[in-house]
Design an enzyme around this catalytic site. Sequence first.
Site, PDB file in Angstrom:
ATOM      1  N   GLY A 256      58.738  60.837 -39.505  1.00 24.36           N
ATOM      2  CA  GLY A 256      59.134  59.739 -38.632  1.00 24.36           C
ATOM      3  C   GLY A 256      58.105  58.624 -38.711  1.00 24.36           C
ATOM      4  CB  ALA A 257      55.675  57.295 -37.328  1.00 24.01           C
ATOM      5  CD  GLU A 259      48.984  61.342 -36.735  1.00 31.06           C
ATOM      6  OE1 GLU A 259      50.158  61.132 -37.090  1.00 31.06           O
ATOM      7  OE2 GLU A 259      48.485  62.490 -36.698  1.00 31.06           O
ATOM      8  CD  GLU A 291      53.276  58.466 -35.029  1.00 33.40           C
ATOM      9  OE1 GLU A 291      52.146  58.811 -35.449  1.00 33.40           O
ATOM     10  OE2 GLU A 291      54.247  59.250 -35.003  1.00 33.40           O
ATOM     11  CD  GLU A 313      51.769  65.817 -34.701  1.00 33.56           C
ATOM     12  OE1 GLU A 313      52.468  65.133 -33.944  1.00 33.56           O
ATOM     13  OE2 GLU A 313      51.050  65.344 -35.588  1.00 33.56           O
TER      14      GLU A 313
HETATM   15 ZN   LIG Z   1      52.498  63.161 -34.352  1.00 37.08          ZN
END
Ligand SMILES: [Zn+2]
Length: 838
Positions: A256-257, A259, A291, A313
């Site tokens: 998804g992304a 950081e 993020e 996470e």
């Molecule tokens: Zn994450």
Amino acid sequence: MTNLTRLEAAARSALIDVTGYRVELDLARGDTTFESVSTVRFGCAEAGASTFLDVKPKQLHRVTLNGTEIDLTGFGGERVTLTPLARENEVVVCATMSYSNDGQGLHRAVDSADGKHYVYGHSFLDAAPRVYGCFDQPDLKAPYDVSVTSPPDWVVLGNGAATQSGEGHWVLATTKPLSTYFFTVCAGPYVSVTAVHDGIPLGLHARASLRGPLERQAEQMLTITAQSFDYYHSLFGIRYPFGEYHQVFVPEFNAGAMENPGCVTLRDQYVFRGAMTHDEVLTRASTISHEMAHMWFGDLVTMKWWDDLWLNESFAEYMSHRTLSEATEFTDAWVDSSMSRKPWGYAAERMPSTHPVAGSPAPDAQSALQNFDGISYAKGAATLRQLIAYIGDAAFLSGVGEYLRRHAYGNAELADFLGAMERASGKDLQGWADAWLRTAGLDAISVETSPDQGTIRSATIRRTSPAAYPASRPHSIDVAGFSGGTEVFRVLTTVDRDETALPELVGRPNARMLIPNATDLTWATIKLDPATLAAAPSELPALPQTEARAVVWTALIDGVALAEIDPRHLLTVLATSWAGESNQSIINRVGLLMTQRIIPAFIPAGEQDGAHAVIATSAATMLAGAEPGSSRALVGARYVATSSADLDLLRRWAAGEGLPEGLQGDSDFRWVVLGNLARRGAVGEAGLDSALDQDRTMAGNLKWLQTRASAPRAEAKAWAWEQLTGERGRSNYELNALAAGFWQAMDQDVLRPYVARYFSDVPAMAGRVGEDALARVAALAYPASMVEAATADRSAAALRRQDLTASVRRAIVDADSQLREALASRAAYGWGLVDAQR
Ligand SMILES: [Zn+2]
């Protein structure tokens, strides 16, 4: 492929201490390779000792240690031995590196809309050596000085603020100490929207062809960013430490992304090019906030080794939902978590690959990657909510603040986090952590009552731990009763034994629906009692509490997966309750679970059209009753387009005629319609090619591949399989699209020959496709719709092989477990005579 072990990492960080990186990248050397020079300064505890440096080049030109050139004749492609070391050292690595197209290392993509090239760096989890020579492990942090040479019309972004020092030459500001896996450089003709909030320079960036949508959607994203900064500043008491904050929407991104401090990369489907729904915007907001939470938890304080990745996470997952619900317009964010995240984690708990949230063995970097699943995210976040219920929010926040301050710019492990929580709360948390964090599995929770003439005579909460993972997990939960749209009672209780009496319910009026965990505070399989199940079709639509409805839906879907609820009953509830649902996360997630899992897996091929008709009819009702052009109307239209068997309607919509308001010219919607037609064999190649002509974009190309792959014709299957598994140089996203389309064809005979080929051809892709990308491809390409004993037999045979890579093995283990759930359900409910035990 070498794979750093935990023991090697511990030995290396005991010996050396990295004090700085200088990385010089030359991205102006053509489309396939770039030049990389990295200079690493590091101290060594023991003069004369040796260590190794990680680098995965196309060609390694020169490595010097303290000015002396190292003999590279035994270089095996991944590690350079450095010896003898002095107390202070400088190593310089000059290499030619390959751009990737699997989303790892420095990924290079071409935008088919305009032919422009884009590059982004993704160093997670162990891909940094594909970009620069380094000591690649999370606990050797150091500041970075980066400079980049690029084609003259490119923009360059990275962890430190970028300034252009001359045409095509960029210098990035010195960073704070970073782990190697946070390194990124994004370069290309990106377009930008910038702002400043509370003194922090902000940037949003995307491909030039997405300029319009980026500019239209920027304000909403910047608002979420600003609200999240304000919230985190007040919650943690520590200001954002990494300078500028850029969010770069990059092409063909696996996750998804990511950081990366100062320069987060996100999948660019988040810049919606067509109509968007409320829950899609919520999901994007959740990713933005997630993020940002990592800037403190993960980036400022980083886990010592990958076995504590969950801590990053779980925390970010928890914080993003908390932030959205408390500080933004998305006050219903926890319902979205209930519908989009928890079912993912519950499914993961039912698989043989389930693992504890914390302390899962990660003897090496690649095995750590396999634990990056619904347990680490969804269960971890639910566990933190239980921790807060156990110690109180004030103690939790005070512990978090202490943990962040004590380990700032360094590394920590579970014991450090628990220690901070114990000091803040004054409670011994070892037993709690053993049950919740160090033991896998989830409890089943049910409530049994004895009704007597309209009132409850006795009530008991039953907690059943899985036999394979015994533990005594305490649950803070509520139990609520509803009748005819009215809450009859609600009690809050702690369940810390297998049977807990609920005297508070005695004497209360019977409720038609009795819902344990009604606000979805805990992590458990909720088993509804038979009377509540029977009442669901009539009572669920009127249930006034959104969280409770989400709990009921999840209980129904889990019950089907466990072969305890007839999928026909779920369809009955859907027919009465889905179209009138007001929460869009519930609508969309139930729709997705039905169309992507429940119908294809649990309902035999011959009955699937009937099930899709239930979806299509409800969706048409939703569309007809919604305000034209609204998010709700869009969801309704999409599920009509996905499920309807009305070929006339679908063909008119595909041709752009009679479309619901707001969908004229919407390419994404046209591909949904074409996907349905393609599965049925009702649109030919020429029709798909002409749709591609109208949508010459990266997204259009992917949808064309996916729909073309889903046609139920032997030639189409042969073409798609060759494109998927042959050596075509297809990108990670192209492989995903082909795999996602392939098994959609509504003709099992044309698909059957490919069941065996999956088990020979997909494992053979290892080595050509990075493990991170292959994990997704192998999961998507699995013949999940071929719910037959023969598929299960082939899975079992494949899992006896010794040559599968970790990602392929994990994909097969998980997909096989889901297939067996479907076989068991079909056997239990009289759909097909199959032996589910085999
Ligand atoms: Zn994450």
